[in-house]
Design a protein around this motif. Sequence first.
Motif, PDB file in Angstrom:
ATOM      1  N   TYR A   5      67.922 -48.873 -26.443  1.00 53.05           N
ATOM      2  CA  TYR A   5      68.349 -49.938 -25.540  1.00 53.05           C
ATOM      3  C   TYR A   5      68.380 -49.439 -24.097  1.00 53.05           C
ATOM      4  CZ  TYR A   5      71.178 -53.395 -23.155  1.00 53.05           C
ATOM      5  OH  TYR A   5      71.625 -54.325 -22.250  1.00 53.05           O
ATOM      6  N   ALA A   6      68.968 -48.253 -23.896  1.00 57.75           N
ATOM      7  CA  ALA A   6      69.042 -47.699 -22.539  1.00 57.75           C
ATOM      8  C   ALA A   6      67.640 -47.454 -21.979  1.00 57.75           C
ATOM      9  CB  ALA A   6      69.833 -46.399 -22.541  1.00 57.75           C
ATOM     10  N   ASP A   7      66.742 -46.986 -22.830  1.00 57.73           N
ATOM     11  CA  ASP A   7      65.375 -46.675 -22.404  1.00 57.73           C
ATOM     12  C   ASP A   7      64.633 -47.944 -21.976  1.00 57.73           C
ATOM     13  OD1 ASP A   7      62.387 -46.157 -22.825  1.00 57.73           O
ATOM     14  OD2 ASP A   7      63.192 -44.152 -23.137  1.00 57.73           O
ATOM     15  N   PHE A   8      64.620 -48.910 -22.893  1.00 54.26           N
ATOM     16  CA  PHE A   8      63.829 -50.110 -22.659  1.00 54.26           C
ATOM     17  C   PHE A   8      64.455 -50.981 -21.572  1.00 54.26           C
ATOM     18  CE2 PHE A   8      60.693 -52.969 -23.053  1.00 54.26           C
ATOM     19  CZ  PHE A   8      60.577 -53.789 -24.161  1.00 54.26           C
ATOM     20  N   SER A   9      65.764 -51.210 -21.675  1.00 54.11           N
ATOM     21  CA  SER A   9      66.402 -52.060 -20.670  1.00 54.11           C
ATOM     22  C   SER A   9      66.477 -51.346 -19.329  1.00 54.11           C
ATOM     23  CB  SER A   9      67.800 -52.490 -21.126  1.00 54.11           C
ATOM     24  OG  SER A   9      68.671 -51.387 -21.167  1.00 54.11           O
ATOM     25  N   GLY A  10      66.525 -50.017 -19.363  1.00 58.28           N
ATOM     26  CA  GLY A  10      66.488 -49.257 -18.107  1.00 58.28           C
ATOM     27  C   GLY A  10      65.182 -49.485 -17.377  1.00 58.28           C
ATOM     28  N   TYR A  11      64.088 -49.433 -18.135  1.00 57.66           N
ATOM     29  CA  TYR A  11      62.778 -49.704 -17.533  1.00 57.66           C
ATOM     30  C   TYR A  11      62.734 -51.110 -16.965  1.00 57.66           C
ATOM     31  CZ  TYR A  11      57.782 -50.346 -16.981  1.00 57.66           C
ATOM     32  OH  TYR A  11      56.543 -50.612 -16.456  1.00 57.66           O
ATOM     33  N   MET A  12      63.262 -52.063 -17.729  1.00 53.55           N
ATOM     34  CA  MET A  12      63.262 -53.456 -17.260  1.00 53.55           C
ATOM     35  C   MET A  12      64.057 -53.591 -15.973  1.00 53.55           C
ATOM     36  SD  MET A  12      61.536 -55.575 -18.974  1.00 53.55           S
ATOM     37  CE  MET A  12      60.265 -54.569 -19.662  1.00 53.55           C
TER      38      MET A  12
END
Lengths: 529, 341
Positions: A265-272
């Motif tokens: 979640y941190a990885d993907f939403s961080g990118y977003m």
Amino acid sequence: MNILTVSFLLFLLGLLVLYFLVPKRFQWWVLLAFSLGFYALGGLLNLPWILLTALSTWAAARFMQRSAREEKDFLAARKGELSKEERSARKARGKRTRRRAMVLCLVLNVGILCAFKYVHFLLAQANAVAGLFGGEIRDSIHWIVPLGISFYTFQTVGYLCDVYWGKAEAEQNPLRLLLFTSFFPQITQGPISAWNQLSGELFAPHSLDADGFLLGAQRMLWGFFKKMVVANLLAGYVQDVFANYSVYTGLSVFLGALCYSAQIYADFSGYMDIMCGLCQILGIRLTENFERPYFSKSIAEYWRRWHISLGVWFKNYVYYPIAMAKWNQRLGKTAKRRLGKAFGSYLPATVALVVTWLATGLWHGASWGYIAWGGVNGLFIIFSMWMEGPYDRWKKRLKIREEAWLWRAFQVGRTFLLVTFIKVLPEVGSLKDGLGLWKQIFTNHSLPHSLGELLPFVGTYRELGAVLLGIGLMLLVSLLQRKGSVRGLMRRRLPFLVRIGIFVLLFFLILYFGVPASGNLGGFMYAEF
Amino acid sequence: MRNFKKILKSVGAFLLAVCLLSAFFIACYLKGENFHYQDAREREALAGQVNFLSAGASYTLFGIRPDILDARMGVKSYNLAGTLLTLRGRYVLLEQELARNPVETVVLEVSPDTLLRQREEEGPKGDLPMLGRIERGSVRWRYFREAFSPAEWPEVYYDMTSKGIESALRLVTGSYRQENDIMRAGYYVNTKPDCEIPAADESAFHIQSLPEQVVEENVAWLEKTVELCQSWGAEVWLITVPQTEYYNNAYVNLDYYQQWFTEFAASHSLRYYNFNLAKDKLSLLPDQGCFYDDTHLNTRGGEVFTEMLAEVLENDRNGVDNSQRFYGSYEELTQMTVEWN
């Protein structure tokens, strides 16, 4: 180009300066140049494929629209001359021609995607079959998969379908469609945008707006924090657990699985956050891809809140076409007659869901693990759909109130655990490893005797502190987001210097924890898809 | 215009806060109790007393024990070595120490790495610690300007700031002035367990070769360093610290560098000793037990090697011929010691 580098920041600086200096009618040209530049920096050999996809889609859409327009003009000009049958035949012929063009373009572009993504998987299966007969098929293919092919292919397929269905106008300028296809903030990890939504943003004039700039920059910093500190530190733990699950206790492995949920979640939403923040600075609104997904009360709701644009895409271009297809409707009617009303009404949706979720699994990765992952997700959603009636009756009988916080907490906790267990299945290695990890959690009941035994995958406690702080902050932000924009709330409630202090603290946390953690773990997870 | 002013105010305040805090952290690093600054403090405390210096990279950092040299040879020595320490770094440290100490002997460690390393490929890792090891601001600033390209400035900033955060945390926890116990007169006490070193058997014999083209910049720095030491009246020895039998057997062309250093030493009136060619090296420094990994001595190995070094240097001083103690080349070493050759 790795976005976690100083080079990317310099790239952005150049983009911002040029974007706001050029006359507004040339702003999209700047975006196109930088998008193609970003793409080319990932490897010049990538370029021909994205150009082929963009231009073939443009040509097919223009052809279909011209065909539809010509048919309309033809029929209008001969209104009184043609019989009803002649008109129907002409329309059917036109539809067939347009469908052929669309299918040809889809086969080309989806074929390219499948060739790059699935050739090794297919060869491995063929080899397994050949092995049964004593044969062997060697996989000596070494293609480099073009950057973002899954995302931009789906985006262009969506555009093509929208033009075919008359929901969107075909774009006349091929370079505009090329920008839509290659827009760099979304090329590697989405969101997958619809033409009508994104084109309105890309080609509208944008002025430098202070609020947009500052809120966008804050969002970018928050995204870097989530990715570099939380996701990358957790990645080290997760890799350790996945590699050594057979020797750790069930409880430690379970904690590792929870770490994976937090990491992805941190990885993907961080990118977003980084990319949506960047677009906000540019004045462009990107589709949001997350809406506090871990607060979902069911798997179905989870998939309406996680990777929203992918879910919408599959819903619009796979689920609905299959669910509404004439053959599926006929199947439903037959089932209704023979097996009962309930069965008949749910069957078309069930068929569509099975196909959609197997395809979703396959989109995520070319392995049985991912197919199983998609299948399990689909199974839960189908099961929930079928059990909706009985669930309602049981809740009435047990006097469970939907709005009671205990019931909601149970639903949220249950969904989070289910989602975590499903998530780890394809990530450990093979499907066998995924099932092995599940088995370890449920069958190894040894209790750790110390914190070190409980958390054998943790390096230093200082890093663990940073991870827990990061997860705590993410949780706080999620809770505050129920009431509206967090940055807006900060602006209203906190003094200017306190706000600056918070972002300065984030900066130094990124510097101290995030930079070393990003050494070997700098890639984004969803970029692999 | 109002938009721009608003952005300027917020971004300006953010950057100002970041700059001020960064300056604070970097100040903590430069003045605090960190690994590198302790080295600088120790050298400053010994200024005027040191008469024996050794300089090199990590082979020397783990290999030469100043306390043993002091006891054996009656000298006051200091080990200036550092991990990945560049030739520029060695020069600057020697320049500083030669100016404030009555140095009579300088031992310069050389190896094929010394001549092959390329700063552009390696990056700034070897030069970064120098910013902590140099005490004088003007010398530090000059080193920063000369050793780091603009593309490396973000890495320099990151390194100094993150180390400064550590120093600041020690300030908060009260351990700011605690001495670390892993550095002794520049020698690094390696407390990590030894790595598994592969067997030096037939399967690993002559399987690799080193490039046979030295980097001219490295040669220039080596010459400049020798001239510097000699200009201060110090006697200079070139040595190669021993590596494992496994490593030495793996490379087919180590004699290229053996010859290069021998000729260099002869042309500069120096003595050169390659301890990989010491006839008693295999018995005194077996791979298992004396090496941390295939190229670095462990604590025991450092002790044994320093004794060997002290003996050789003392023999030289007393006019005793050391040549019989060493093989002339790796080829001779291989003929005499490798069974399957």
